[in-house]
Design a protein around this motif. Structure first.
Motif, PDB file in Angstrom:
ATOM      1  N   HIS A 167     -15.642   2.570  -9.501  1.00 30.29           N
ATOM      2  CA  HIS A 167     -14.526   3.419  -9.943  1.00 30.29           C
ATOM      3  C   HIS A 167     -13.922   2.960 -11.272  1.00 30.29           C
ATOM      4  CE1 HIS A 167     -14.721   3.975  -5.534  1.00 30.29           C
ATOM      5  NE2 HIS A 167     -14.299   5.194  -5.772  1.00 30.29           N
ATOM      6  N   TYR A 168     -14.643   2.121 -12.045  1.00 28.11           N
ATOM      7  CA  TYR A 168     -14.022   1.520 -13.223  1.00 28.11           C
ATOM      8  C   TYR A 168     -13.675   2.527 -14.323  1.00 28.11           C
ATOM      9  CZ  TYR A 168     -18.730   1.667 -15.320  1.00 28.11           C
ATOM     10  OH  TYR A 168     -19.947   2.069 -15.804  1.00 28.11           O
ATOM     11  N   ARG A 169     -14.249   3.720 -14.271  1.00 27.03           N
ATOM     12  CA  ARG A 169     -13.906   4.739 -15.278  1.00 27.03           C
ATOM     13  C   ARG A 169     -12.589   5.432 -14.935  1.00 27.03           C
ATOM     14  NH1 ARG A 169     -18.397   8.927 -15.600  1.00 27.03           N
ATOM     15  NH2 ARG A 169     -16.815   9.867 -16.934  1.00 27.03           N
ATOM     16  N   GLU A 170     -12.094   5.196 -13.727  1.00 25.45           N
ATOM     17  CA  GLU A 170     -10.856   5.820 -13.284  1.00 25.45           C
ATOM     18  C   GLU A 170      -9.678   4.869 -13.509  1.00 25.45           C
ATOM     19  OE1 GLU A 170     -11.550   6.648  -9.177  1.00 25.45           O
ATOM     20  OE2 GLU A 170     -13.552   7.472  -9.563  1.00 25.45           O
ATOM     21  N   GLN A 171      -8.480   5.384 -13.382  1.00 24.06           N
ATOM     22  CA  GLN A 171      -7.285   4.551 -13.452  1.00 24.06           C
ATOM     23  C   GLN A 171      -7.072   3.927 -12.069  1.00 24.06           C
ATOM     24  OE1 GLN A 171      -5.646   3.823 -16.259  1.00 24.06           O
ATOM     25  NE2 GLN A 171      -7.158   5.105 -17.302  1.00 24.06           N
ATOM     26  N   ILE A 172      -7.405   2.654 -11.947  1.00 18.15           N
ATOM     27  CA  ILE A 172      -7.337   1.976 -10.651  1.00 18.15           C
ATOM     28  C   ILE A 172      -6.006   1.229 -10.519  1.00 18.15           C
ATOM     29  CG2 ILE A 172      -8.449   0.310  -9.115  1.00 18.15           C
ATOM     30  CD1 ILE A 172     -11.024   0.730 -10.706  1.00 18.15           C
ATOM     31  N   GLY A 173      -5.222   1.609  -9.524  1.00 14.04           N
ATOM     32  CA  GLY A 173      -3.937   0.961  -9.298  1.00 14.04           C
ATOM     33  C   GLY A 173      -4.033  -0.134  -8.251  1.00 14.04           C
ATOM     34  N   MET A 174      -3.091  -1.076  -8.298  1.00 11.35           N
ATOM     35  CA  MET A 174      -3.086  -2.179  -7.342  1.00 11.35           C
ATOM     36  C   MET A 174      -2.869  -1.678  -5.912  1.00 11.35           C
ATOM     37  SD  MET A 174      -3.818  -4.866  -8.975  1.00 11.35           S
ATOM     38  CE  MET A 174      -3.418  -6.076  -7.736  1.00 11.35           C
ATOM     39  N   LYS A 175      -2.034  -0.653  -5.746  1.00 10.79           N
ATOM     40  CA  LYS A 175      -1.812  -0.110  -4.414  1.00 10.79           C
ATOM     41  C   LYS A 175      -3.092   0.493  -3.841  1.00 10.79           C
ATOM     42  CE  LYS A 175       3.143   0.915  -4.849  1.00 10.79           C
ATOM     43  NZ  LYS A 175       4.178   1.975  -4.802  1.00 10.79           N
ATOM     44  N   GLU A 176      -3.843   1.146  -4.709  1.00 10.35           N
ATOM     45  CA  GLU A 176      -5.110   1.756  -4.294  1.00 10.35           C
ATOM     46  C   GLU A 176      -6.106   0.680  -3.846  1.00 10.35           C
ATOM     47  OE1 GLU A 176      -8.733   4.273  -6.447  1.00 10.35           O
ATOM     48  OE2 GLU A 176      -6.780   4.063  -7.433  1.00 10.35           O
ATOM     49  N   LEU A 177      -6.203  -0.398  -4.613  1.00 13.44           N
ATOM     50  CA  LEU A 177      -7.103  -1.495  -4.265  1.00 13.44           C
ATOM     51  C   LEU A 177      -6.666  -2.179  -2.967  1.00 13.44           C
ATOM     52  CD1 LEU A 177      -7.718  -3.164  -7.748  1.00 13.44           C
ATOM     53  CD2 LEU A 177      -9.446  -2.068  -6.304  1.00 13.44           C
ATOM     54  N   ALA A 178      -5.348  -2.394  -2.845  1.00 14.06           N
ATOM     55  CA  ALA A 178      -4.818  -3.046  -1.647  1.00 14.06           C
ATOM     56  C   ALA A 178      -5.094  -2.206  -0.404  1.00 14.06           C
ATOM     57  CB  ALA A 178      -3.316  -3.283  -1.808  1.00 14.06           C
ATOM     58  N   PRO A 185      -0.611  -5.563  -2.278  1.00 10.11           N
ATOM     59  CA  PRO A 185      -0.950  -5.816  -3.683  1.00 10.11           C
ATOM     60  C   PRO A 185      -0.794  -7.288  -4.072  1.00 10.11           C
ATOM     61  CG  PRO A 185       0.290  -3.782  -3.516  1.00 10.11           C
ATOM     62  CD  PRO A 185       0.317  -4.423  -2.150  1.00 10.11           C
ATOM     63  N   ASN A 186       0.277  -7.935  -3.621  1.00  9.61           N
ATOM     64  CA  ASN A 186       0.482  -9.343  -3.958  1.00  9.61           C
ATOM     65  C   ASN A 186      -0.620 -10.221  -3.372  1.00  9.61           C
ATOM     66  OD1 ASN A 186       2.799  -8.921  -5.448  1.00  9.61           O
ATOM     67  ND2 ASN A 186       4.185  -9.304  -3.732  1.00  9.61           N
ATOM     68  N   TYR A 187      -1.030  -9.894  -2.162  1.00  8.30           N
ATOM     69  CA  TYR A 187      -2.066 -10.688  -1.491  1.00  8.30           C
ATOM     70  C   TYR A 187      -3.391 -10.598  -2.245  1.00  8.30           C
ATOM     71  CZ  TYR A 187      -5.332 -12.368   2.054  1.00  8.30           C
ATOM     72  OH  TYR A 187      -6.310 -13.063   2.718  1.00  8.30           O
ATOM     73  N   ILE A 188      -3.827  -9.384  -2.579  1.00 14.81           N
ATOM     74  CA  ILE A 188      -5.129  -9.252  -3.243  1.00 14.81           C
ATOM     75  C   ILE A 188      -5.100  -9.842  -4.645  1.00 14.81           C
ATOM     76  CG2 ILE A 188      -5.748  -7.224  -1.878  1.00 14.81           C
ATOM     77  CD1 ILE A 188      -5.262  -5.535  -4.447  1.00 14.81           C
ATOM     78  N   SER A 189      -3.943  -9.773  -5.316  1.00 13.60           N
ATOM     79  CA  SER A 189      -3.831 -10.371  -6.647  1.00 13.60           C
ATOM     80  C   SER A 189      -4.026 -11.880  -6.574  1.00 13.60           C
ATOM     81  CB  SER A 189      -2.463 -10.058  -7.265  1.00 13.60           C
ATOM     82  OG  SER A 189      -2.317  -8.684  -7.493  1.00 13.60           O
ATOM     83  N   THR A 190      -3.381 -12.491  -5.586  1.00 10.49           N
ATOM     84  CA  THR A 190      -3.481 -13.942  -5.412  1.00 10.49           C
ATOM     85  C   THR A 190      -4.884 -14.365  -5.011  1.00 10.49           C
ATOM     86  OG1 THR A 190      -1.155 -14.076  -4.747  1.00 10.49           O
ATOM     87  CG2 THR A 190      -2.575 -15.923  -4.155  1.00 10.49           C
ATOM     88  N   ILE A 204     -11.461  -5.787 -14.486  1.00  5.93           N
ATOM     89  CA  ILE A 204     -11.688  -4.366 -14.758  1.00  5.93           C
ATOM     90  C   ILE A 204     -12.011  -4.164 -16.236  1.00  5.93           C
ATOM     91  CG2 ILE A 204     -10.604  -2.084 -14.845  1.00  5.93           C
ATOM     92  CD1 ILE A 204      -8.989  -2.900 -12.352  1.00  5.93           C
ATOM     93  N   GLN A 205     -11.272  -4.857 -17.109  1.00 10.57           N
ATOM     94  CA  GLN A 205     -11.523  -4.731 -18.542  1.00 10.57           C
ATOM     95  C   GLN A 205     -12.911  -5.219 -18.914  1.00 10.57           C
ATOM     96  OE1 GLN A 205      -8.274  -6.825 -20.419  1.00 10.57           O
ATOM     97  NE2 GLN A 205      -6.899  -5.067 -20.319  1.00 10.57           N
ATOM     98  N   GLN A 206     -13.345  -6.318 -18.303  1.00  6.77           N
ATOM     99  CA  GLN A 206     -14.678  -6.847 -18.598  1.00  6.77           C
ATOM    100  C   GLN A 206     -15.773  -5.877 -18.175  1.00  6.77           C
ATOM    101  OE1 GLN A 206     -14.439 -10.630 -16.605  1.00  6.77           O
ATOM    102  NE2 GLN A 206     -13.911 -11.722 -18.472  1.00  6.77           N
ATOM    103  N   ILE A 207     -15.590  -5.241 -17.018  1.00  2.00           N
ATOM    104  CA  ILE A 207     -16.580  -4.273 -16.546  1.00  2.00           C
ATOM    105  C   ILE A 207     -16.623  -3.061 -17.471  1.00  2.00           C
ATOM    106  CG2 ILE A 207     -17.199  -2.700 -14.670  1.00  2.00           C
ATOM    107  CD1 ILE A 207     -17.686  -5.689 -14.134  1.00  2.00           C
TER     108      ILE A 207
END
Length: 263
Positions: A167-178, A185-190, A204-207
């Motif tokens: 989904h890297y071409r889309e706008q991926i939000g932290m809530k969506e990933l969580a 969101p805090n858990y997955i970030s850590t 995401i930027q590297q991909i």
């Protein structure tokens, strides 16, 4: 210390082959398109896009593209002096075939590795050592999943990476990933930062930039069109992120890649 001998990207026509002989150096091969048969000692491998092969120095090897299509690959020849740098593959070299879970990122690292090698700057060998060490660490990690200290965290990170890759071409939000992994969101970030050493945003930027590098040299799209295609809000922001990841601007990257293809 890893001592690079030769690093390059190669576009090979059908009937390309490597004669049966001992490898003079350690060799890393990443197939980015097409298919070849590679034999190391008594083992034969059918290598396709996404496959990463490590061939130890001194091993008898041969290769052949017997298909009717060309294949593309990154290749790194190197020597190693040391006691392993904590990596079994360097401490006790053995033939290893891996299909990296994070192929786009590894391809981007090989692209950067090739650029560093071609620049022949004061720090070329140090930069190449660092990138090769990272790639070899990935091979070791993926070949020995049982050695991971926190398997649950690693599993969540792999789920996040897989989702991002699709989904890297889309706008991926932290809530969506969580929501995707059933965590906050805090858990997955850590977890992501502790597992990978980088933030989710950086990944995401590297991909996206790895994809941009392919499009810049393998398509007729303009820089602006690629920026829009990959979900960047403005071309100026795309340029900024591209330089952050690759160290150069998109226009300069195209010129350098054209020089490589003409050699």
């Amino acid at each position: 210390m890893i001592h690079p001998i030769a690093i390059y990207f190669e576009h090979c026509e059908p009937d390309w082959h490597v004669p049966h002989a001992a490898a003079h150096n350690h060799i890393l091969i990443l197939i980015t398109g097409g298919e070849i048969t590679y034999t190391v000692e008594s083992q034969s491998f059918t290598l396709k896009k996404g496959d990463l092969l490590f061939v130890p120095e001194g091993h008898i090897r041969s290769a052949l593209n017997h298909s009717k299509q060309a294949h593309d690959m990154y290749v790194a020849h190197f020597k190693y002096s040391g006691i392993g740098d904590g990596l079994p593959l360097l401490a006790e070299p053995a033939c290893q075939l891996i299909r990296p879970h994070n192929f786009d990122y590894i391809r981007q690292r090989f692209s950067s590795l090739t650029q560093y090698w071609l620049q022949k700057s004061t720090y070329t060998h140090t930069l190449c050592h660092s990138v090769l060490l990272e790639i070899i660490a990935v091979i070791n990690e993926e070949a020995n999943q049982g050695s991971i200290t926190h398997p649950k965290a690693h599993g969540i990170t792999m789920q996040l990476k897989d989702y991002i890759l699709h989904h890297y071409r889309e706008q991926i939000g932290m809530k969506e990933l969580a929501h995707h992994v059933g965590r906050t969101p805090n858990y997955i970030s850590t977890v992501f930062r502790e597992t990978t050493g980088q933030t989710i945003t950086d990944y995401i930027q590297q991909i996206r930039i790895a994809s941009a590098c392919d499009l810049l040299t393998g398509s007729q799209m303009s820089i602006g069109e690629i920026s829009d295609f990959l979900g960047f809000c403005e071309q100026s922001y795309f340029n900024k992120v591209f330089k952050k990841v690759t160290g150069t601007m998109p226009s300069a990257y195209v010129k350098e890649r054209l020089k490589v293809w003409k050699k």
